[in-house]
Design a protein around this motif. Structure first.
Motif, PDB file in Angstrom:
ATOM      1  N   GLU A 104      28.089  30.112  44.453  1.00 50.39           N
ATOM      2  CA  GLU A 104      28.257  31.351  43.244  1.00 50.39           C
ATOM      3  C   GLU A 104      29.707  31.081  41.947  1.00 50.39           C
TER       4      GLU A 104
ATOM      5  N   GLU B  48      33.382  34.357  36.654  1.00 49.16           N
ATOM      6  CA  GLU B  48      33.318  33.952  35.537  1.00 49.16           C
ATOM      7  C   GLU B  48      34.421  35.455  34.785  1.00 49.16           C
TER       8      GLU B  48
ATOM      9  N   GLU C  22      32.271  37.747  35.337  1.00 52.05           N
ATOM     10  CA  GLU C  22      31.146  37.711  35.698  1.00 52.05           C
ATOM     11  C   GLU C  22      30.452  37.426  37.485  1.00 52.05           C
TER      12      GLU C  22
ATOM     13  N   ARG D 203      27.828  34.572  38.348  1.00 43.75           N
ATOM     14  CA  ARG D 203      26.860  33.858  38.102  1.00 43.75           C
ATOM     15  C   ARG D 203      26.645  33.252  39.564  1.00 43.75           C
ATOM     16  N   ALA D 204      24.867  32.415  39.212  1.00 45.49           N
ATOM     17  CA  ALA D 204      24.793  31.112  40.077  1.00 45.49           C
ATOM     18  C   ALA D 204      25.757  30.470  38.894  1.00 45.49           C
TER      19      ALA D 204
ATOM     20  N   SER E 239      28.999  27.585  36.908  1.00 45.32           N
ATOM     21  CA  SER E 239      28.438  28.145  34.939  1.00 45.32           C
ATOM     22  C   SER E 239      29.358  28.605  33.974  1.00 45.32           C
ATOM     23  N   GLY E 240      29.031  29.109  33.052  1.00 41.48           N
ATOM     24  CA  GLY E 240      29.888  29.672  32.175  1.00 41.48           C
ATOM     25  C   GLY E 240      30.690  28.699  31.184  1.00 41.48           C
TER      26      GLY E 240
ATOM     27  N   SER F  10      23.060  31.973  24.946  1.00 43.88           N
ATOM     28  CA  SER F  10      22.679  31.570  25.897  1.00 43.88           C
ATOM     29  C   SER F  10      23.515  30.233  25.918  1.00 43.88           C
TER      30      SER F  10
END
Length: 524
Positions: free
Chosen positions: A81, A84, A261, A263-264, A279-280, A333
């Motif tokens: 995981e 962020e 956040e 996120r995956a 991510s992100g 996104s």
């Protein structure tokens, strides 16, 4: 040509242990995290404690006034995981307050067009909404097992004592003295008589300490009242008052509306490995791009070769060119979603985390919040000041970060790695992933192997210890420069990582970092 010795060799020992390990860019911070593990805490407990501790002993790199990301591994669930907690531009920011000087280049990390008076780099006008405290609070709520206040207590104690001003800290403060002198609160904290730090003697072991009592008081309040005080309470009000008094646009509404956040991650297969990139708005997308290109470009041998380094340089160059053209917070996104610190933790159960957190530049905005005693970030510099681009400066926008906390599994080995060093972070992580996946290196071998940096996207910097055939292969792609792996400045970023194999753990930090170390829970 350089003045450095060609015969000196520096190494760091990597020790395997049955217990947990914390690898951080400052040994004192690693010891704090390792002590949490020794007391029965888990990886995330140690990460929270280390985060606040490293903000005390390395205050110019990160701290509560910055932001970042972490990528974690939950051993029991076999799940990765990303959390962020990057910075954002204040909602009240006015782009007109950042007029351009066409034809001139910015003075710090990124090749943007220069803004008049470097208002996006220095001073309160460069301060973005901080996210580190919110990120650590979210991680603690999800995975922490120890009391929040207890995890912050070691950082409070370190701040009350004050960080030791040894030769290395004196060097770093002196390198920023001109800018620090522009802010009365920064000058009072770091300089002597507003000019130079109290530099440790050339031949003496004695040294002064930084007066961080105000920093300690803020941390103590944060420990007692929780993260909400930073975003809704007195700490937030002190921060906003100080920033606005010095000309910045940060508001209490910016703090109240901030949300980290979970996120995956970006999970991909690379040869026989599974890589969990962040991510992100990180460098995770570019790491994936580079690895995919490398997989098709060469077949691994027994050791890194001219072909493997050339494939790495080519993959990174393509990834960076795409990043510069397309990456940023567009309100949709995201494609992809210096002066930083990175640390990694593995506990006895196999849970892992790499945290990469930052003020952005070394010393951030070079401004101290007098009421909180902490350096402020200069996250506004992450934005391109020219309009009409995906990463252009705008109010309320998320910062596009260079961080790349990564978790990977190859065979029976798991690793968590990250690095500091601005745009050099991604090349460092890609080098290390390749060393461990393509050539079967363990952490010690990988961290001692010479690396390349292709973060300029128009050429490559290679370690001068690499052989001539590597230089020739890189030259076929574009300009090549050689650099020595030294203490300051760093040519190749500063990584930290942990590894687990057959129930045993180890950790490593950049071999040239004089403060960085991996500490086992049995050693505290």
């Amino acid at each position: 040509m350089s003045n450095f010795s060609r015969t000196q060799r520096i190494r760091k020992e990597v020790v395997w242990t049955d217990g947990g390990v914390v690898a951080a860019q400052h040994r004192k911070a690693a010891e704090v995290g390792a002590a949490v593990l020794a007391a029965g805490g888990y990886a995330m407990d140690a990460a929270v404690a280390t985060s606040f501790a490293v903000g005390v002993v390395e205050p110019w790199m990160s701290g509560p006034m910055g932001g970042g990301m972490m990528t974690l591994w939950r051993a029991g669930e076999q799940r990765a995981e990303t959390i962020e907690f990057g910075m954002r531009a204040p909602a009240g920011l006015d782009v007109a307050d950042y007029p351009l000087e066409p034809g001139r280049q910015a003075a710090d990390l990124f090749p943007w067009t220069r803004v008049r008076d470097d208002r996006n780099i220095y001073g309160a006008t460069s301060v973005a909404v901080p996210g580190t405290v919110a990120g650590m609070a979210l991680a603690h709520r999800r995975y922490g097992t120890r009391d929040w206040g207890d995890l912050l207590a070691p950082a409070v104690a370190l701040a009350e004592e004050g960080m030791l001003l040894d030769w290395y800290s004196s060097l770093l403060i002196a390198s920023a003295a001109r800018q620090l002198a522009q802010d009365p609160d920064a000058a009072a904290l770091f300089l002597a008589d507003g000019q130079w730090p109290d530099i440790a003697g050339w031949t003496t072991a004695s040294a002064a300490r930084l007066d961080q009592r105000v920093h300690a008081a803020t941390l103590r309040r944060l420990a007692d009242h929780g993260a909400q005080d930073f975003y809704h309470g007195d700490i937030g009000r002190m921060l906003v008052d100080d920033v606005r008094a010095k000309g910045g646009s940060l508001s209490m509404e910016d703090l109240r509306s901030y949300q980290p956040e979970a996120r995956a991650p970006r999970t991909v297969r690379y040869r026989d490995a599974v890589i969990h990139a962040p991510s992100g708005l990180s460098a995770g997308a570019e790491l994936v791009t580079a690895l995919q290109q490398m997989q098709a470009a060469f077949d691994p041998g027994d050791a890194p070769s001219a072909a493997s380094y050339a494939a790495l340089a080519s993959g990174l160059g393509d990834a960076y060119r795409d990043r510069l053209a397309h990456a940023g917070d567009t309100g949709e996104s995201p494609r992809a979603p210096a002066c930083t610190t990175s640390f990694s933790v593995v506990d006895r159960h196999g849970n892992m985390v790499n945290v990469t957190q930052t003020l952005l530049s070394m010393f951030g905005s070079h401004v101290v919040s007098g009421q909180t005693g902490m350096l402020l970030n200069n996250g506004i510099m992450w934005f391109d000041p020219e309009q009409g681009r995906p990463n252009s400066l705008a109010p309320g926008k998320r910062c596009l970060m260079n961080v790349c906390p990564t978790v990977g599994q190859v065979g029976d080995r798991m690793f968590a790695i990250g690095a500091s060093g601005g745009r050099k972070i991604l090349p460092a992580v890609a080098n290390l992933v390749s060393f461990m996946v393509d050539f079967g290196m363990d952490l010690e071998q990988a961290f001692h192997t010479p690396r390349i940096d292709a973060s300029a996207a128009t050429g490559t910097v290679m370690d001068e210890d690499l052989p001539q055939d590597v230089a020739q292969a890189l030259a076929a792609l574009g300009p090549v420069k050689t650099a020595k792996r030294t203490v300051h400045p760093y040519a190749f970023a500063v990584p930290a990582g942990v590894m687990r194999q057959a129930g045993r753990n180890c950790g490593a930090t950049e071999i040239m970092s004089p403060w960085g170390d991996a500490v086992c829970e049995a050693d505290v």
